[in-house]
Design an enzyme around this catalytic site. Structure first.
Site, short mmCIF file in Angstrom:
data_model
loop_
_atom_site.label_atom_id
_atom_site.label_comp_id
_atom_site.label_asym_id
_atom_site.label_seq_id
_atom_site.Cartn_x
_atom_site.Cartn_y
_atom_site.Cartn_z
N GLY A 290 85.89 -17.53 54.52
CA GLY A 290 86.16 -18.74 54.31
C GLY A 290 87.43 -19.20 55.05
O GLY A 290 87.03 -19.67 56.33
N CYS A 291 88.45 -19.38 54.37
CA CYS A 291 89.45 -20.06 55.06
C CYS A 291 90.20 -19.25 56.42
O CYS A 291 90.76 -19.86 57.33
CB CYS A 291 90.63 -20.55 54.03
SG CYS A 291 90.03 -21.75 52.63
N VAL A 292 90.16 -18.04 56.11
CA VAL A 292 90.76 -17.18 57.05
C VAL A 292 89.78 -17.33 58.39
O VAL A 292 90.42 -17.59 59.58
CB VAL A 292 90.93 -15.57 56.87
CG1 VAL A 292 91.07 -14.72 57.84
CG2 VAL A 292 91.93 -15.72 55.63
N THR B 88 89.95 -20.85 59.91
CA THR B 88 91.18 -21.09 60.72
C THR B 88 91.37 -20.15 61.96
O THR B 88 91.93 -20.58 63.21
CB THR B 88 92.50 -20.71 59.70
OG1 THR B 88 92.44 -21.40 58.85
CG2 THR B 88 93.84 -20.69 60.66
#
Length: 209
Positions: free
Chosen positions: A151-153, A156
């Site tokens: 997800g966020c990793v 990013t």
């Protein structure tokens, strides 16, 4: 992934190494209680990943490498600032301002000089001043630890390379709610967007700054 997948990608030129650059920053992605407490709707057991990440953060601190922590927080009670994304996962309702869930896990050991970046969506770059902060410091490499891998990793890392930074995802210091999603995300990231690196080589790199 099977060996056949790895071979096929390699034959077609995927997975080349970007390599560490000269000036790093560490992005500690969303190590908040809402994600590191398995009892929370969005949480999972990230004890092992946190332990490795803290070791890397301490190495960065000793070397004077800047650290930026990110967290997801919604300030409007109706989750209007979560947008359509708030409709997709019910657990977003737990990430409200002032709640224990949106506080950084104490094990991270955030220091007063380490910036905390509040975001609303997956990527730490989306709707924030992260890119400007990194550019102003002359950063060319972002070392990523945190959650979740898929997800966020991942989001990013993808945005980092699109902004011209070298994303280094530390395999042992990122985690996910799903082991399968974690493995697939690491494979995909390493083939197309980032270098998936070990904690040992990253620690050596940070200590050499």
């Amino acid at each position: 992934m099977t060996q056949t997948d790895a071979e096929r990608f390699a034959e077609r030129g995927f997975g080349r190494l970007i390599g560490f650059g000269r000036t790093p920053a560490v992005l500690s992605i969303d190590f908040i209680n809402g994600f590191t407490d398995p009892a929370m709707p969005l949480g999972s057991d990230l004890d092992a990943e946190l332990t490795v990440a803290v070791g890397l953060l301490d190495a960065a601190r000793a070397a004077g490498v800047p650290i930026i922590h990110t967290l997801v927080r919604y300030d409007e009670q109706d989750l209007a600032d979560a947008g359509v994304w708030g409709l997709k996962q019910g657990g977003a309702a737990t990430l409200t301002a002032g709640s224990h869930a949106v506080e950084l896990d104490q094990r991270v050991g955030r220091r007063p000089d380490e910036h905390v970046l509040v975001k609303k969506y997956a990527s730490a770059f989306f709707g924030t001043d992260l890119s400007s902060r990194l550019v102003s410091r002359g950063v060319d490499t972002v070392v990523l630890v945190g959650c979740t891998t898929s997800g966020c990793v991942r989001a990013t890392a993808v945005d980092a390379v699109q902004h011209g930074f070298r994303p280094m995802v530390v395999a042992e210091a990122v985690g996910d709610r799903s082991a399968a999603a974690h493995r697939q995300a690491l494979f995909d990231l390493h083939q197309k967007y980032a270098d998936v690196v070990t904690a040992a080589e990253t620690t050596e790199y940070l200590r050499a700054r």
